[in-house]
Design an enzyme around this catalytic site. Structure first.
Site, short mmCIF file in Angstrom:
data_model
loop_
_atom_site.label_atom_id
_atom_site.label_comp_id
_atom_site.label_asym_id
_atom_site.label_seq_id
_atom_site.Cartn_x
_atom_site.Cartn_y
_atom_site.Cartn_z
N SER A 124 -49.12 -25.69 -83.28
CA SER A 124 -50.34 -25.57 -84.09
C SER A 124 -50.70 -24.11 -84.27
O SER A 124 -50.42 -23.27 -83.40
CB SER A 124 -51.47 -26.28 -83.34
OG SER A 124 -52.71 -25.93 -83.90
N TYR A 148 -56.59 -27.83 -75.23
CA TYR A 148 -55.65 -28.37 -76.21
C TYR A 148 -54.71 -27.28 -76.70
O TYR A 148 -53.48 -27.43 -76.71
CB TYR A 148 -56.40 -28.99 -77.41
CG TYR A 148 -55.50 -29.24 -78.60
CD1 TYR A 148 -54.55 -30.25 -78.55
CD2 TYR A 148 -55.57 -28.44 -79.74
CE1 TYR A 148 -53.69 -30.48 -79.62
CE2 TYR A 148 -54.71 -28.65 -80.81
CZ TYR A 148 -53.77 -29.66 -80.76
OH TYR A 148 -52.92 -29.86 -81.81
N LYS A 152 -50.36 -26.59 -76.32
CA LYS A 152 -49.38 -26.26 -77.36
C LYS A 152 -48.65 -24.97 -76.97
O LYS A 152 -47.43 -24.86 -77.08
CB LYS A 152 -50.07 -26.10 -78.72
CG LYS A 152 -50.63 -27.39 -79.27
CD LYS A 152 -49.53 -28.40 -79.54
CE LYS A 152 -50.04 -29.75 -79.94
NZ LYS A 152 -49.01 -30.79 -79.91
P1 NAD Z 1 -52.16 -38.46 -84.05
O1 NAD Z 1 -53.08 -38.60 -82.90
O2 NAD Z 1 -52.43 -39.23 -85.28
O3 NAD Z 1 -50.65 -38.77 -83.59
C1 NAD Z 1 -50.20 -38.52 -82.28
C2 NAD Z 1 -49.64 -39.81 -81.75
O4 NAD Z 1 -49.18 -39.61 -80.42
C3 NAD Z 1 -50.67 -40.95 -81.69
O5 NAD Z 1 -50.17 -42.04 -82.44
C4 NAD Z 1 -50.79 -41.29 -80.21
O6 NAD Z 1 -50.97 -42.67 -80.01
C5 NAD Z 1 -49.47 -40.77 -79.67
N1 NAD Z 1 -49.44 -40.38 -78.25
C6 NAD Z 1 -50.25 -39.53 -77.58
N2 NAD Z 1 -49.84 -39.39 -76.32
C7 NAD Z 1 -48.74 -40.16 -76.16
C8 NAD Z 1 -47.85 -40.44 -75.08
N3 NAD Z 1 -48.01 -39.89 -73.88
N4 NAD Z 1 -46.83 -41.30 -75.31
C9 NAD Z 1 -46.63 -41.87 -76.51
N5 NAD Z 1 -47.44 -41.64 -77.58
C10 NAD Z 1 -48.48 -40.79 -77.39
O7 NAD Z 1 -52.05 -36.90 -84.38
P2 NAD Z 1 -51.40 -36.17 -85.63
O8 NAD Z 1 -52.49 -35.58 -86.43
O9 NAD Z 1 -50.38 -37.03 -86.28
O10 NAD Z 1 -50.68 -34.97 -84.86
C11 NAD Z 1 -49.33 -35.03 -84.46
C12 NAD Z 1 -49.03 -33.82 -83.61
O11 NAD Z 1 -49.32 -32.65 -84.36
C13 NAD Z 1 -49.89 -33.73 -82.34
O12 NAD Z 1 -49.08 -33.21 -81.31
C14 NAD Z 1 -50.96 -32.74 -82.72
O13 NAD Z 1 -51.46 -32.05 -81.60
C15 NAD Z 1 -50.20 -31.81 -83.66
N6 NAD Z 1 -51.07 -31.12 -84.61
C16 NAD Z 1 -51.92 -31.83 -85.39
C17 NAD Z 1 -52.77 -31.17 -86.27
C18 NAD Z 1 -53.75 -31.94 -87.12
O14 NAD Z 1 -54.71 -31.35 -87.60
N7 NAD Z 1 -53.56 -33.23 -87.36
C19 NAD Z 1 -52.74 -29.77 -86.36
C20 NAD Z 1 -51.83 -29.07 -85.56
C21 NAD Z 1 -51.00 -29.76 -84.68
#
Ligand code: NAD
Ligand code: UDP
Length: 341
Positions: A124, A148, A152
């Site tokens: 991120s 958080y 990362k």
């Molecule tokens: P999201 O929460 O929709 O998807 C993450 C998924 O991981 C969820 O479906 C959750 O159920 C699953 N999960 C969490 N812990 C788990 C575990 N221990 N075992 C199995 N499944 C698990 O989030 P997203 O927006 O799709 O983000 C995806 C990734 O991108 C994340 O790592 C997030 O930190 C990163 N990210 C997201 C954003 C954003 O704004 N959406 C920005 C930067 C980085």
């Protein structure tokens, strides 16, 4: 060979699964459904005509993860799984470190055990903390201001160290800026639990009448209209960026951190006005105080993604607003209620 998407039923994972399946790749999804719904699988099938294999497991359970690697020939992992709510991470830091770091460690362990070489990691822009100056290049100073962000930052370090010890690994650390929008079909999109923290889902929920008004967090920033500037990127562009990263990994070893953004900064008020204009809806708002930890502006330098991946975001802010609203208006209560309709 299959691509394993940890967190594959989540917001970005589902869009990336669609892009992979449409590109003719085999996608295997693993998710504990802690922040997503199994209904996503039906929607992916509706869009692509294909139903990916799905495992409801905690990724940090090494034995459960091994079973997935034993059932499929996996050479690439896109590791999305993790908790992602900044505010919650401040209140429950140990849960965040435990979940996010153990997940990364177990993914790497399984990859080494089963000979999978390519890893694309969801990092991120938060790893730049408040330190670098926009446009942020990948070599800008890093450092975080909440747990958080540190998960990362630390995951990036864990991956770098693992790749140093195992030079056959090829890893890309994707630093996303602000993913927004939804698949143009309106079948998959962002479905936050409770009241959204992020701007676009908040705007959408005000527009659909679930929330009363938006509070703009501060209008005294050092930006053209005083409101915070961010680099919003359409989730479909982001999904294509993952395909480009996978194909880069398949041809190179080593570790690269790469920004995925548009390179364009948009203010809160600009995004709000674009949403109202494109969708013909009203989004009442009031100006409130600044939110702790927010910076004036944060946008990407996109040169590295262009030169390494031959990838650039193509969708406009109008596309993001239209597709976010299409998803929200067709699924006013997210996946749950519509799936029963
Ligand atoms: P999201 O929460 O929709 O998807 C993450 C998924 O991981 C969820 O479906 C959750 O159920 C699953 N999960 C969490 N812990 C788990 C575990 N221990 N075992 C199995 N499944 C698990 O989030 P997203 O927006 O799709 O983000 C995806 C990734 O991108 C994340 O790592 C997030 O930190 C990163 N990210 C997201 C954003 C954003 O704004 N959406 C920005 C930067 C980085
Ligand atoms: N923002 C806002 N009201 C909200 C949510 C966000 O004014 O209800 C602002 C926030 O201050 C920032 C921008 O919108 O300037 C993007 O915030 P978001 O939480 O979506 O992303 P991040 O700050 O993590 O980049």
């Amino acid at each position: 060979m299959a691509v394993l998407l940890t967190g594959g039923t989540g917001y970005i994972g589902a869009h990336t699964a669609v892009a992979l399946l449409e590109a003719g790749r085999e996608a295997v999804l693993a998710d504990d459904l802690s922040n997503s719904k199994a209904e996503v699988l039906e929607r992916i099938e509706k869009i692509t005509g294909k139903r990916p294999a799905f495992y409801q497991i905690d990724i940090s359970d090494g034995a459960a993860l091994s079973k997935v690697f034993e059932a499929h020939k996996i050479d690439t992992v896109i590791h999305f799984a993790g908790f992602k709510a900044v505010g919650e991470s401040v209140k429950k830091p140990l849960d965040y470190y435990k979940n996010n770091l153990n997940a990364t460690i177990e993914v790497l362990r399984a990859m080494l055990k089963y000979g999978a070489k390519n890893l694309v990691f969801s990092s991120s822009a938060t790893v730049y903390g408040p330190y670098g100056e926009s446009p942020l290049k990948e070599d800008a100073p890093t450092g975080c201001i909440n747990p958080y962000g540190w998960t990362k930052w630390m995951s990036e370090q864990i991956i770098r160290d693992a790749a140093k010890a195992h030079p056959e690994l090829s890893c890309v650390l994707l630093r996303y800026f602000n993913p927004v929008g939804a698949h143009p079909s309106g079948l998959i999109g962002e479905d936050p639990n409770g009241i959204p923290n992020n701007l676009m889902p908040y705007i959408s929920q005000v527009a659909v009448g679930k929330l009363d008004h938006l509070t703009v967090y501060g209008d005294d920033y050092n930006t053209p209209d005083g409101t915070g500037v961010r680099d919003y990127i359409h989730v479909s562009d982001l999904a294509q960026g993952h395909l480009a990263a996978v194909s880069y990994c398949e041809r190179h070893a080593g570790v690269e951190a790469v920004n995925l953004g548009t390179g364009r900064g948009i203010s809160v008020l600009e995004l709000l006005r674009a949403f109202e204009r494109v969708n013909g809806v009203k989004v009442p708002f009031e100006i409130g105080p600044r939110r702790a930890g927010d910076v004036d502006e944060c946008f990407a330098d996109t040169q590295k993604a262009a030169s390494l991946f031959n990838w650039r975001a193509t969708r406009t802010a109008e596309d993001m607003c239209r597709d976010a609203w299409n998803w929200q208006s067709k699924n006013p209560r997210g996946y749950e209620i519509t799936s029963k309709a």
